[in-house]
Structures are given as structure tokens and as C-alpha cells.
Design a protein around this motif. Structure first.
Motif, PDB file in Angstrom:
ATOM      1  N   ARG A 180       0.811  -1.220   0.000  1.00  0.00           N
ATOM      2  CA  ARG A 180       0.000   0.000   0.000  1.00  0.00           C
ATOM      3  C   ARG A 180       0.848   1.276   0.000  1.00  0.00           C
ATOM      4  NH1 ARG A 180      -3.732   0.961   4.699  1.00  0.00           N
ATOM      5  NH2 ARG A 180      -4.718  -0.943   3.970  1.00  0.00           N
ATOM      6  N   SER A 181       2.155   1.138   0.286  1.00  0.00           N
ATOM      7  CA  SER A 181       3.007   2.321   0.412  1.00  0.00           C
ATOM      8  C   SER A 181       4.199   2.315  -0.534  1.00  0.00           C
ATOM      9  CB  SER A 181       3.523   2.431   1.859  1.00  0.00           C
ATOM     10  OG  SER A 181       2.463   2.614   2.762  1.00  0.00           O
ATOM     11  N   PHE A 182       4.222   1.413  -1.500  1.00  0.00           N
ATOM     12  CA  PHE A 182       5.386   1.300  -2.374  1.00  0.00           C
ATOM     13  C   PHE A 182       5.215   2.084  -3.667  1.00  0.00           C
ATOM     14  CE2 PHE A 182       8.130  -1.095  -5.412  1.00  0.00           C
ATOM     15  CZ  PHE A 182       9.345  -0.850  -4.788  1.00  0.00           C
ATOM     16  N   GLY A 233      -0.977   2.071  -2.833  1.00  0.00           N
ATOM     17  CA  GLY A 233      -0.082   1.296  -3.673  1.00  0.00           C
ATOM     18  C   GLY A 233      -0.756   0.032  -4.176  1.00  0.00           C
ATOM     19  N   ASP A 234      -0.229  -0.548  -5.258  1.00  0.00           N
ATOM     20  CA  ASP A 234      -0.889  -1.704  -5.856  1.00  0.00           C
ATOM     21  C   ASP A 234       0.122  -2.576  -6.587  1.00  0.00           C
ATOM     22  OD1 ASP A 234      -0.479  -0.271  -8.325  1.00  0.00           O
ATOM     23  OD2 ASP A 234      -2.352   0.806  -7.923  1.00  0.00           O
ATOM     24  N   THR A 268       5.112  -3.786  -9.991  1.00  0.00           N
ATOM     25  CA  THR A 268       5.713  -4.291 -11.225  1.00  0.00           C
ATOM     26  C   THR A 268       6.522  -3.206 -11.928  1.00  0.00           C
ATOM     27  OG1 THR A 268       3.852  -5.833 -11.480  1.00  0.00           O
ATOM     28  CG2 THR A 268       5.226  -5.429 -13.422  1.00  0.00           C
ATOM     29  N   SER A 269       5.984  -1.984 -11.943  1.00  0.00           N
ATOM     30  CA  SER A 269       6.663  -0.893 -12.649  1.00  0.00           C
ATOM     31  C   SER A 269       7.964  -0.474 -11.987  1.00  0.00           C
ATOM     32  CB  SER A 269       5.729   0.316 -12.743  1.00  0.00           C
ATOM     33  OG  SER A 269       5.579   0.966 -11.486  1.00  0.00           O
ATOM     34  N   PHE A 292      -5.527  -3.618  -4.556  1.00  0.00           N
ATOM     35  CA  PHE A 292      -4.177  -3.871  -5.058  1.00  0.00           C
ATOM     36  C   PHE A 292      -4.156  -4.422  -6.480  1.00  0.00           C
ATOM     37  CE2 PHE A 292      -3.594  -4.720  -0.331  1.00  0.00           C
ATOM     38  CZ  PHE A 292      -3.124  -3.445  -0.074  1.00  0.00           C
ATOM     39  N   GLY A 293      -5.308  -4.843  -6.994  1.00  0.00           N
ATOM     40  CA  GLY A 293      -5.346  -5.373  -8.346  1.00  0.00           C
ATOM     41  C   GLY A 293      -6.068  -6.696  -8.420  1.00  0.00           C
ATOM     42  N   THR A 294      -5.573  -7.577  -9.272  1.00  0.00           N
ATOM     43  CA  THR A 294      -6.206  -8.856  -9.549  1.00  0.00           C
ATOM     44  C   THR A 294      -5.161  -9.967  -9.507  1.00  0.00           C
ATOM     45  OG1 THR A 294      -5.784  -8.703 -11.930  1.00  0.00           O
ATOM     46  CG2 THR A 294      -7.836  -7.695 -11.099  1.00  0.00           C
ATOM     47  N   LEU A 295      -5.638 -11.205  -9.564  1.00  0.00           N
ATOM     48  CA  LEU A 295      -4.702 -12.325  -9.650  1.00  0.00           C
ATOM     49  C   LEU A 295      -3.852 -12.229 -10.913  1.00  0.00           C
ATOM     50  CD1 LEU A 295      -6.857 -15.316  -8.364  1.00  0.00           C
ATOM     51  CD2 LEU A 295      -4.693 -14.525  -7.372  1.00  0.00           C
TER      52      LEU A 295
END
Length: 575
Positions: free
Chosen positions: A36-38, A47-48, A53-54, A94-97
């Protein structure tokens, strides 16, 4: 969001098994990502996974070997994801699988292994398992998944025992039965939204075997096990009152005189460090052996003394456990030498490496903590009213020295996101911005852990310092964060980021993870040792000291030298 490319050579293949005795986890430097903080990819202030990944190229450029992700599974987020409502899905925040799979593939392409959090002591009260337990009758199979008990008193109005929650307040909450009458009590060592699972129940064991396999099948390289000293409770659930001066997880604020001799076995709480947990990890070890590639279990086990902690990493249990005794040792030469010796002896006795760590998402960042004056109990946090707050520049100078010492030690090391930037604890958070359950359950008496969880800064001239594409940030970032951005330190001689990059490069180049220490007596308030072909010297005194003759040239320094001598609170590597 800007994507940062890798700046160091990338292996041609994904991680592969290592030679016996050289398994990757024995020497790895592992970087903790607090999701959540990256990095925030969509501008919602949280964060997510796509954000992670980026930024993986930046971690490869830092020189780490693996990434550990704090919880990203589905959760109501009452305790920042450590209250899991579905262990086999990604929280939509945070997104998806599919986002997770993409992140994992990118990490492996960069030669980074990935460890994820698993939270087996408790679930969220929103989990279907617990909701079914609430709807079922006392004594039912559904209730048996958790620790439900009848209350004491004439009408069951008193909790089953006197246990206190780690976050403050009672560790028991009474439910209302489906018919509307006051009912049983359930145990929650943490927040009331985190009911403890009953690991006496084989059903719970089978569920977690399936959860491990779900993520192993997706390709994760291992698990960091939350509250690895929990899960099993003493039979009968006897009353217990913790000794004065213990932190929320059992850690003790130690003075140097105490830390250097803290070898006695403290009282064991009936809810922590019970022998029954070892059967669980032997079972999990077998599950991981079903998969190739040196999969790893790392335990968050707040256990003393060290020879007792070493039981968690016997050959048929976990591979690593955090060395919190080292983390909690004050900045003192004698105390640190003692904990280093005892750590290496204890873990070596069972064929395991020590895993050194100075900061994580639960403790005050070491760029502040090591220079605090006065007591600092683990989990209590610090804030504007804390006495003995240090000068930030002085505290960072000491923290850099501590890092240079830690990264020269044999074994594995963990870094917490932002420490490579020299981030201090965020102290002046507004009260209405705080989110840690500790703050609320103690009515503001304890600040909790929000100060080490503030989103990290990437680019100084961007809104939210590049954390996301907009200005949103789930915890407010201090104005001083502009002085700590990655972009302002990248390639800058003497910056904290450059020091970390140099240390990790030299650590690998000189194979320090499999080195000493062989202690050298230099006198004064110093700590010195030989590890392979490197000599490490740390000055804990107030006056500069001469470097040993014939030890080689300075290849790493945590701070500038003083006319060729080593100033106070400075570490050098000579080769």
C-alpha cells in the motif's frame, strides 16, 4: 508512472535450485515491499501490484536478491491487510490475480525471487469461515474453526481468561447468538476483527495446506509467516500477565548492559512459542518439498532466547526466522558483539543462517530508532509528544553505520522499503490521519506503526513524490520527503542509496554472506572483525580513531573520514 529500468546485469533465466549448502536463502538480501506504500499505479492513493511491477527494475538496480510482499490478499483492511478475508484472492485495492501473475513473471525475468506473506494465526472476522461460525451453534464444526469459549461468571458475562490483546484491551469479544441472546466469547490476540483460528483442529491444517499450494502453483518462492510463534495455545488457556517492560509482541526494550547478557529464558506466554507450532512447520516443510527451486519459509517469531528461536529453523522446519534480538539491540559495541556471536552460534547449531534485520513495517525505522533517547517498546511507536527525539541528520549518520555493519555479517539480510533512501520515522502525522488499530484500541496512548508505513518518495518534483500519478497518499507524506527521493540520490556519490548499492555489490563480490566474523581487538569503543578478505571497523565512541594498518584500502564507508581517521558512528570496509 515512470518505469525504472534495471541497471545491473540480468540473468538469462528465472531462479533455479542452488547447490546444497548454497541455497539462495542462505545469503539472500531480501527487500520488503509494503504494497500500500510502495507504488500507486492508478492515483487512488493506495499502492498496488501494477505499481510494484513498474518499480521492480529499481530493486534489481539496488542489488537485492528477492522481494517479500506484505499482505495483498482480499481484506477489509482494518489492520492493513493482516486481517485476511480470502487467502486465495487479491484485494481489489491492489489489483487482480492476473496483476499478481504479471508481477511475479516480471520479478523472475529480472532474477528476483518473490516471497509473500501468509497469516495463519487469525483470519478477518469478515472471512466466510468466521461468518459461518457466528451463524452456527456452540459446539458445531463451524465454531471449532476458531477459539470460542463460554464466559465466566453467573451468566457468562466475564471473558474466559485475563489475556490482553497485543493492540491493547481485552483479547476476548462476546458475540450475540443468532437468537439474539448473549453468547460465547471468541479469542483475538490482535484486533477484535482478527479472530484466532484453532490449530488443534485438523480442518484448519488442511485449509492452509491448500492455501500454500495455491500460491506455490502460481510460482511464489516462499512465505513469510506472520506471528509464526502463535497459532498454538497452552491447554486450558490459563490466565497470564506479561512482565513489565515488554513490547506488544514480547520484545523488550533493552539497555546495553542487559542486552549483552540477555541469555536467560523469559516466561513463555500461554499464547506464544508453544511446542505444538513445530509440528505445523514440519508439515508445511513437506508441502514446500513438493516443489522445485528451494522454496522458503521465514518466520516472524518473537522468541527469546536465541537457542529457543533456533528451533524454528531446524532442518525439517523453516529455512529462516527474523533475528529480532539483533533488531532490538541498542547501538552499543559490547551488546552488538554479544548478540552477533550468540546469533551465529544458535543458528549454526541447527545448520541455518542468521537473518539480520534493522527495520520493518512494525517497528520505528532505524534511521530514527537507533538515536532515540529513552525507552521504545516494540509496537508502541513514536509521535510528536515522544521525549528524546533525535536530530534527523545525526540519526541517519548512525543508521548508515548500522546498515554497513549488518550487511557485512554472514547469512541473509532483510531491508525495509525506503531504508535505502535513509527515510526516518514520520513523526508529525495528524491524529485524524492515523490508521493503526493500536492507536484506537489504546485511545491514543500509543502511536502505533503508521510512522514507518508512510508511502515512499520516488521523484521529488512530482505530486506525492512520484508514489502515484496524482497527489493522493493514504497516509500524508512529510514535506521533508522531497529530500529523500530516489531520483535525487541515484548516482550521487555519498548518498544513502549509493551506499546501499555499493554495499550490496561488495557483499556479493566478496562473498560476505559466507564469511566471518573473526574479531579484531582495536581497543577503545570500537567493533572490528575480519570476514573473508574484508576488514570491518565500527566506531561507537565520540572521538575519531585510527584505522588498522595493513588492512587494505577503504572500499566502503558509511560516512566521510576525518583526516584519514574513523569518526564517531561510522563504519568502514577495508580490502
Amino acid at each position: 508512472m515512470t518505469t525504472i529500468a534495471a541497471t545491473t546485469p540480468t540473468p538469462d533465466t528465472a531462479p533455479t535450485p542452488s547447490a546444497p549448502g548454497r541455497e539462495w536463502w542462505r545469503s539472500a538480501v531480501i527487500y520488503q515491499v509494503y504494497p500500500r506504500s510502495f507504488a500507486d499505479s492508478d492515483g487512488d492513493g493506495m499502492g498496488d501490484l501494477p505499481g510494484i511491477t513498474s518499480r521492480l527494475g529499481a530493486l534489481r538496480g539496488l542489488g537485492v536478491d528477492a522481494v517479500w510482499l506484505s499482505p495483498f490478499q482480499r481484506s477489509p483492511q482494518r489492520d492493513a491487510g493482516y486481517d485476511v478475508s480470502d487467502y486465495r484472492d487479491v484485494d481489489p485495492r491492489f489489483g487482480t490475480l492476473a496483476d499478481f501473475d504479471a508481477m511475479l513473471a516480471e520479478a523472475h525475468d529480472l532474477g528476483l525471487r518473490v516471497i509473500i506473506d501468509i497469516v495463519p494465526n487469525h483470519s478477518s472476522s469478515d472471512h466466510a469461515w468466521f461468518q459461518e461460525a457466528l451463524a452456527a451453534a456452540p459446539g458445531s464444526a463451524e465454531r471449532a474453526r476458531y477459539i470460542f469459549r463460554d464466559g465466566k461468571g453467573e451468566n457468562g458475562e466475564l471473558p474466559p481468561n485475563n489475556w490482553e490483546s497485543i493492540f491493547g484491551g481485552h483479547a476476548w469479544t462476546r458475540i450475540t447468538e443468532p437468537d439474539g441472546t448473549p453468547g460465547q466469547w471468541y479469542l483475538h490476540l490482535f484486533d477484535k476483527s482478527q479472530p484466532d483460528l484453532d490449530w488443534e483442529n485438523p480442518w484448519v491444517w488442511e485449509q492452509f495446506r491448500g492455501i500454500l499450494r495455491f500460491w506455490l502453483d502460481r510460482g511464489v518462492d516462499g512465505f513469510r509467516v506472520d506471528v509464526a510463534h502463535g497459532m498454538v495455545k497452552e491447554a486450558g488457556l490459563p490466565d497470564y500477565t506479561p512482565p513489565a517492560g515488554t513490547g506488544s509482541m514480547g520484545g523488550v526494550a533493552l539497555e546495553p548492559e542487559i542486552a549483552a547478557h540477555a541469555e536467560s529464558d523469559p516466561p513463555t506466554p500461554p499464547y506464544f512459542a508453544q511446542d505444538g507450532v513445530h509440528a505445523i512447520y514440519r508439515d508445511w516443510h513437506k508441502v514446500l518439498e513438493e516443489y522445485a527451486g528451494d522454496r522458503v519459509l521465514c518466520g516472524e517469531a518473537w522468541v527469546e532466547p536465541l537457542d529457543k528461536l533456533a528451533r524454528w529453523v531446524r532442518p525439517d522446519e523453516m529455512q529462516q526466522t527474523f533475528n529480532f534480538g539483533y533488531l532490538e539491540t541498542p547501538w552499543d559495541a559490547r551488546a552488538l558483539r554479544s548478540i552477533i556471536d550468540r546469533s551465529i552460534e544458535a543458528f549454526s547449531s541447527v545448520g541455518a543462517p542468521s537473518t539480520w534485520v534493522l527495520s520493518n513495517h512494525d517497528v520505528v525505522r532505524h534511521a530514527t530508532r537507533l538515536a532515540l533517547e529513552g525507552e521504545n517498546l516494540q509496537g508502541h511507536g513514536i509521535g510528536p509528544k515522544t521525549k528524546g527525539l533525535p536530530d534527523p541528520a545525526f540519526a541517519l549518520h548512525r543508521a548508515r553505520a548500522a546498515t554497513a555493519l549488518m550487511l557485512a555479517l554472514p547469512g541473509s539480510a532483510y531491508l525495509y522499503q525506503g531504508e535505502e533512501l535513509g527515510l526516518p520515522e514520520a513523526i508529525d502525522l495528524p491524529d485524524d490521519a492515523r490508521q493503526d488499530p493500536t492507536w484506537f484500541r489504546t485511545d491514543g496512548e500509543r502511536y502505533g506503526r503508521d510512522g514507518c508505513r508512510v508511502p515512499i518518495p520516488w521523484e521529488g518534483d512530482a505530486a506525492s513524490y512520484g508514489f502515484g500519478p496524482g497527489s493522493a497518499s493514504w497516509l500524508p507524506q512529510p514535506a521533508a520527503w522531497a529530500n529523500y527521493t530516489r531520483s535525487s540520490q541515484d548516482g550521487v556519490t555519498g548518498s544513502t542509496l549509493t551506499m546501499y548499492q555499493d554495499a550490496l555489490r561488495l557483499r556479493r563480490q566478496h562473498d560476505l554472506a559466507f564469511g566471518g566474523p573473526e574479531w579484531i581487538e582495536l581497543g577503545g569503543n570500537t567493533l572490528a572483525f575480519r570476514t573473508g578478505d574484508v576488514t570491518v571497523v565500527v566506531n561507537f565512541g565520540t572521538e575519531a580513531v585510527a584505522l588498522p594498518e595493513g588492512a587494505g584500502d577503504v572500499v566502503l564507508a558509511s560516512g566521510p573520514l576525518q583526516d584519514g581517521d574513523l569518526p564517531r558512528d561510522t563504519t568502514v570496509w577495508l580490502a
